[in-house]
Scaffold this motif. Structure first.
Motif, PDB file in Angstrom:
ATOM      1  N   ILE A 179       0.853  -1.182   0.000  1.00 22.83           N
ATOM      2  CA  ILE A 179       0.000   0.000   0.000  1.00 22.83           C
ATOM      3  C   ILE A 179       0.891   1.235   0.000  1.00 22.83           C
ATOM      4  O   ILE A 179       1.899   1.296   0.718  1.00 22.83           O
ATOM      5  N   ALA A 180       0.550   2.202  -0.828  1.00 23.54           N
ATOM      6  CA  ALA A 180       1.322   3.448  -0.887  1.00 23.54           C
ATOM      7  C   ALA A 180       1.288   4.133   0.471  1.00 23.54           C
ATOM      8  O   ALA A 180       0.288   4.035   1.200  1.00 23.54           O
ATOM      9  N   PHE A 232      -2.662   4.242  -3.736  1.00 24.76           N
ATOM     10  CA  PHE A 232      -2.748   3.062  -4.595  1.00 24.76           C
ATOM     11  C   PHE A 232      -2.326   1.822  -3.830  1.00 24.76           C
ATOM     12  O   PHE A 232      -1.699   1.897  -2.758  1.00 24.76           O
ATOM     13  N   LEU A 233      -2.690   0.676  -4.393  1.00 24.72           N
ATOM     14  CA  LEU A 233      -2.368  -0.627  -3.820  1.00 24.72           C
ATOM     15  C   LEU A 233      -1.844  -1.513  -4.944  1.00 24.72           C
ATOM     16  O   LEU A 233      -2.429  -1.573  -6.018  1.00 24.72           O
ATOM     17  N   SER A 260     -13.144   4.257  -1.960  1.00 28.98           N
ATOM     18  CA  SER A 260     -13.095   2.848  -2.348  1.00 28.98           C
ATOM     19  C   SER A 260     -11.882   2.589  -3.241  1.00 28.98           C
ATOM     20  O   SER A 260     -11.249   3.526  -3.749  1.00 28.98           O
ATOM     21  N   TRP A 261     -11.589   1.317  -3.454  1.00 34.83           N
ATOM     22  CA  TRP A 261     -10.512   0.947  -4.368  1.00 34.83           C
ATOM     23  C   TRP A 261     -11.067   0.749  -5.766  1.00 34.83           C
ATOM     24  O   TRP A 261     -12.118   0.123  -5.947  1.00 34.83           O
ATOM     25  N   GLY A 262     -10.364   1.288  -6.739  1.00 37.43           N
ATOM     26  CA  GLY A 262     -10.794   1.165  -8.125  1.00 37.43           C
ATOM     27  C   GLY A 262     -10.528  -0.216  -8.692  1.00 37.43           C
ATOM     28  O   GLY A 262     -10.017  -1.108  -7.992  1.00 37.43           O
ATOM     29  N   PRO A 263     -10.868  -0.424  -9.954  1.00 35.80           N
ATOM     30  CA  PRO A 263     -10.682  -1.736 -10.582  1.00 35.80           C
ATOM     31  C   PRO A 263      -9.206  -2.130 -10.647  1.00 35.80           C
ATOM     32  O   PRO A 263      -8.315  -1.270 -10.662  1.00 35.80           O
ATOM     33  N   ALA A 264      -8.966  -3.423 -10.678  1.00 42.07           N
ATOM     34  CA  ALA A 264      -7.609  -3.942 -10.802  1.00 42.07           C
ATOM     35  C   ALA A 264      -7.077  -3.661 -12.201  1.00 42.07           C
ATOM     36  O   ALA A 264      -7.750  -3.922 -13.196  1.00 42.07           O
ATOM     37  N   ILE A 265      -5.867  -3.113 -12.276  1.00 41.06           N
ATOM     38  CA  ILE A 265      -5.235  -2.799 -13.549  1.00 41.06           C
ATOM     39  C   ILE A 265      -3.947  -3.603 -13.663  1.00 41.06           C
ATOM     40  O   ILE A 265      -3.072  -3.509 -12.799  1.00 41.06           O
TER      41      ILE A 265
END
Length: 296
Positions: free
Chosen positions: A200-201, A206-207, A232-237
């Motif tokens: 985790i930053a 970001f994660l 919330s956490w965004g989609p996995a890239i």
């Protein structure tokens, strides 16, 4: 008797490593006086990852802690060399009647250099050196969980993996001064054959983690998720073919100053007798590559 002999052997080894310090040459191929734009003596990469080959470590890079009151049940070394990716403290701990020595590598808390974390454990800096290994308590030290990597943000948020629970990642924040019970991250992160090695930053923007997914390039790829405006956490890239390959990549994390990203690439090799083993190499890249992945 056997246990006593093993303890004596380890003691002799530790004293030997601490006493026989190899002097480093006055100049080297990475001498900052002869080259510009060096980072801890290393020529830095750009936006294309490069193999990171550290200079050979010597005993002078490591200092035995509490040498005057050495306890063979638990002792530690601190790293003072020029490898920016080396763990700052490594603890050796006796955890069995046969005197098996387990090595714990402790990593920084971004907001407090006096506390280091390793899996479900931590150590604190004291006036006489680093403390004995302490447990984070029953909330994290559980027989049914298998934590391999614990990452900590500047706010004290924990993000950690668990290989005993179908390879998932959990998080635990500090709310109103109290540590909350760990929670599973969403399915967009906990998806794939396995999910592990989170980072985790420091500012939680970001994660990054490793996962084996159908949309990947190989056996395991590094993925990233960015924090959204609603928290919330965004989609996995997928971090792309510059970071990932047909081999296995994982274990990404930033240098403490946030300038460079390091990750590991693993390849299964076959010996002449048909047995197999894993060969691991470390790569690093300018951390600006992360912003290039951020959705516009």
């Amino acid at each position: 008797m056997k246990n006593r002999i093993l303890k004596t052997s380890v003691l002799i080894f530790v004293i030997f490593i601490n006493a026989c310090k190899t002097e480093k040459p006055e100049t080297s191929k990475n001498d900052s006086s002869t080259e510009e734009n060096l980072y801890f003596g290393y020529k830095t990469p750009g936006l294309v990852p490069e193999l990171f080959v550290p200079e050979e470590s010597t005993s002078s890079d490591w200092t035995l802690g509490n040498a005057n009151s050495l306890n063979m049940d638990e002792f530690y070394f601190t790293y003072t060399g020029n490898n920016p990716f080396e763990d700052p403290v490594v603890v050796y701990r006796n955890e069995g009647s046969s005197y098996s020595v387990n090595k714990y590598s402790f990593k920084h808390n971004p907001s407090d250099s006096n506390i280091l974390y390793s899996r479900w454990n931590y150590i604190e800096r004291t006036d006489s050196g680093w403390s004995k290994i302490k447990s984070l308590g029953p909330m994290f030290e559980r027989d049914d969980w298998g934590i391999m990597v614990m990452s900590v943000s500047s706010k004290g948020t924990f993000v950690f993996d668990d290989y005993k629970s179908n390879d998932v990642i959990r998080t635990s924040r500090i709310i109103d001064g109290k540590r909350e019970e760990p929670k599973l991250l969403g399915k967009h992160i906990n998806t794939g054959k396995w999910t592990c090695h989170p980072f985790i930053a420091p500012d939680e923007s970001f994660l990054i983690w490793g996962s084996d997914r159908e949309d990947g390039y190989g056996k395991s790829d590094n993925y990233i998720s960015f924090r959204q405006q609603d928290g919330s956490w965004g989609p996995a890239i997928n971090m792309g073919d510059k970071i990932n390959s047909e081999l296995e990549e994982n274990g990404a994390f930033l240098t403490l100053d946030g300038k460079y990203l390091l990750f590991s690439r693993h390849e299964e090799k076959v010996r002449e007798d048909g047995s197999t083993y894993w060969e691991s190499k470390k790569y690093w890249v300018d951390a600006k590559i992360i912003e290039n992945l951020r959705p516009k």
